[in-house]
Design a protein around this motif. Structure first.
Motif, short mmCIF file in Angstrom:
data_model
loop_
_atom_site.label_atom_id
_atom_site.label_comp_id
_atom_site.label_asym_id
_atom_site.label_seq_id
_atom_site.Cartn_x
_atom_site.Cartn_y
_atom_site.Cartn_z
N ASN A 6 7.24 5.04 -8.18
CA ASN A 6 6.03 4.22 -8.28
C ASN A 6 5.55 3.62 -6.96
O ASN A 6 4.71 2.72 -6.94
CB ASN A 6 6.19 3.10 -9.31
N ALA A 48 7.05 -0.21 -7.56
CA ALA A 48 5.64 -0.50 -7.84
C ALA A 48 5.19 -1.66 -6.95
O ALA A 48 5.96 -2.60 -6.73
CB ALA A 48 5.48 -0.86 -9.31
N GLY A 49 3.98 -1.58 -6.44
CA GLY A 49 3.48 -2.64 -5.55
C GLY A 49 4.07 -2.57 -4.16
O GLY A 49 3.96 -3.51 -3.37
N ARG A 50 4.73 -1.44 -3.84
CA ARG A 50 5.31 -1.27 -2.50
C ARG A 50 4.75 0.00 -1.87
O ARG A 50 4.46 0.97 -2.58
CB ARG A 50 6.84 -1.10 -2.58
N ASP A 394 5.90 -4.62 1.20
CA ASP A 394 5.38 -5.37 0.06
C ASP A 394 3.85 -5.43 0.16
O ASP A 394 3.30 -6.09 1.05
CB ASP A 394 5.98 -6.79 0.12
N LEU A 395 3.19 -4.75 -0.77
CA LEU A 395 1.73 -4.69 -0.71
C LEU A 395 1.06 -5.98 -1.18
O LEU A 395 -0.17 -6.08 -1.14
CB LEU A 395 1.21 -3.49 -1.51
N SER A 396 1.87 -6.98 -1.57
CA SER A 396 1.26 -8.28 -1.83
C SER A 396 1.26 -9.15 -0.57
O SER A 396 0.73 -10.26 -0.57
CB SER A 396 1.96 -9.01 -3.00
N TYR A 400 -2.21 -6.70 3.46
CA TYR A 400 -2.57 -5.51 2.66
C TYR A 400 -3.55 -5.86 1.54
O TYR A 400 -3.82 -5.03 0.67
CB TYR A 400 -1.31 -4.88 2.06
N VAL A 401 -4.03 -7.09 1.52
CA VAL A 401 -4.92 -7.51 0.44
C VAL A 401 -6.33 -7.69 0.99
O VAL A 401 -6.55 -8.57 1.82
CB VAL A 401 -4.43 -8.84 -0.18
N GLU A 420 10.06 -5.27 3.18
CA GLU A 420 10.82 -5.85 2.06
C GLU A 420 12.21 -5.24 1.95
O GLU A 420 13.18 -5.92 1.69
CB GLU A 420 10.02 -5.61 0.77
#
Ligand SMILES: [Zn+2]
Length: 482
Positions: A6, A48-50, A394-396, A400-401, A420
């Motif tokens: 993911n 997920a989210g990475r 870490d896409l949060s 990255y936002v 991360e």
């Protein structure tokens, strides 16, 4: 087997794609579409989210600088070299290990999984010292090429006219410390190569004759023959400062690179560090011989060395790596920052925008380019059969936002805080923001004890350096300007 699923995977072409990555042992067993791997018998990691990308490779560093960070503000390369005895003297074996481990821990924390390290000892490299550095990299879990620095002329002997320009008694004091004769240095290096204890796929030896004119031709030729026999790499500072390029015609009647070429040192295992003051003929010679070059823009800016022309290197077909340099001249060992700076400085060379270094070119240099410079095969890509040296970002993390273009946002936005997890050779060395291999708190305590002791032990050397500083600065500035 580990299935990382993911994640958003950065492909070798710089695209972001929804893929799953299967790791078996130390390698990437497969890269497949999401959900394609069914069944049990493996550890599944939900990423997920990475984003998943190859670990960065640091093309140039110095393990001895881990304990001397923060000491240098307004120093150029020459006044920095003048100050080295006061900054790195009196080290115990434990200090050498500690200094290297601080650097390795910081690099891993910031997403760097392999590095080229020119480790310096005085008056000659020792088997124990190099082993201590190699052990530090091994403990941190990193991959490394460790090139013990070698020289048989001190800075004061190497620069034509410098010693003569120093007033007494400073001249006598500056000339008192001498490197070991090159035969002793070589014997020591041969000994450490013979007893190399580390897996060369992880920690490999190389040679680091430091700067051409700090080495006699005899030493350089011996290094050439030794690396040729054993298939080792060489890394060497070449044309880092304007002074280095300026003294070459005085000493050799030609450029530094032409001299190295005449001595037959240039080949596919030769890596130039810096190369700020190369002429195009130099780049052509290096490229024709298949050499690599580590572009170290942060250090070149901090020491005021100048701006190396990465576009001209690429145009000649040179393999370009990107490096930080040591923690005393590019203090935070941040390979992401070095990659960003490589892009930025290409934009102030006076070249039109079509020739600026792109984010994808910088990413290639900081991964595959670096791996080639270090001499590691199948390293630097998320691709089947390549080594499992991988980062999860870490896409949060707010840079990255929102996510518009992963490659571009990694190069222009990532400062290491988004790293991360880090896997090297299929083994997690950092998970969820926590280093698993190094006790950072213990490291800090040991480092504080060491620097307090070393500050006292090096007081005399530091005082001499401070007295020499204005004379060295003045003389070298004059020599560079001519
Ligand atoms: Zn260096």
């Amino acid at each position: 087997m580990i299935l990382i699923q993911n994640a958003l995977v950065l492909t070798p072409s710089g695209e972001a794609r929804a893929l799953d990555v299967l790791v078996d042992g130390g390698s990437i067993a497969d890269v497949v579409s999401r959900g394609a791997v069914k069944g049990d018998g493996m550890e599944r990691v939900d990423a997920a989210g990475r984003a998943l990308m190859p670990g960065l490779v640091n093309g140039h560093n110095h393990a001895q600088t881990g304990l001397s960070k923060g000491l240098f503000d307004r120093y150029n390369l020459e006044t920095y070299l003048n100050a080295q005895p006061g900054a790195t003297g009196s080290r115990t074996l434990e200090d050498k290990h500690l200094s290297a481990l601080i650097g390795a821990a910081e690099m891993v924390r910031k997403g760097c999984t392999a590095g080229y390290d020119m480790f310096a000892e005085f008056p000659l490299p020792t088997a124990d010292g190099v082993e201590a550095v190699a052990r530090a990299y091994s403990e941190a879990g990193m991959r490394a090429a460790i090139a013990p620095m070698m020289a048989d002329k001190t800075f004061y002997q190497a620069i034509p006219g410098l010693a003569e320009a120093l007033p007494e008694p400073l001249r006598g004091q500056a000339l008192k410390a001498r490197y070991a004769p090159y035969s002793e240095t070589l014997a020591s290096v041969q000994n450490l190569l013979k007893n190399w204890k580390f897996d060369r796929e992880r920690i490999k030896p190389a040679l680091g004759p430091t700067i051409p004119h700090h080495c006699s031709d005899e030493l350089l030729v011996e290094c050439r023959d030794l690396t040729g026999e054993l298939g080792l790499g060489i890394q060497m500072h070449v044309a880092e400062s304007r002074l280095q390029a300026a003294v070459a015609p005085k000493i050799y009647g030609k450029s530094l690179v032409a001299h190295l070429d005449d001595l037959k040192l240039l080949n596919g295992k030769f890596c130039v560090a810096h190369g700020v003051w190369l002429e195009d003929d130099d780049r052509k010679r290096l490229a024709d011989a298949g050499c690599s070059i580590s572009h170290n823009p942060g250090s070149n800016l901090k020491l005021g060395s100048g701006i190396a022309d990465m576009r001209a290197m690429l145009a000649r077909g040179l393999n370009v790596a990107i490096g930080t340099d040591g923690a005393a001249s590019s203090d935070n060992l941040n390979a992401f920052e070095a990659m960003r700076l490589a892009c930025y400085v290409s934009r102030v060379k006076g070249n039109p925008p079509e020739q600026w270094v792109t984010a994808r070119e910088a990413l290639h240099a900081a991964t595959e380019g670096g791996a080639k410079a270090l001499g590691f095969d199948k390293l630097g890509r998320v691709e089947k059969g390549w080594k499992a040296d991988l980062l999860l970002l870490d896409l949060s993390a707010l840079h990255y936002v929102p996510l518009n273009d992963l490659a571009s946002q990694i190069v222009f936005g990532e400062d290491g805080t988004g790293v991360e997890s880090v896997m090297i050779g299929g083994r997690w060395v950092m998970r969820g923001g926590k280093l698993l291999t190094v006790d950072v708190e213990a490291l800090r305590r040991k480092a504080e004890e060491a620097v307090a002791r070393l500050r006292a032990a090096n007081a005399e050397a530091r005082a001499l350096g401070e007295k020499l500083h204005p004379h060295v600065g003045h003389f070298c500035a004059g020599l560079s300007a001519r």
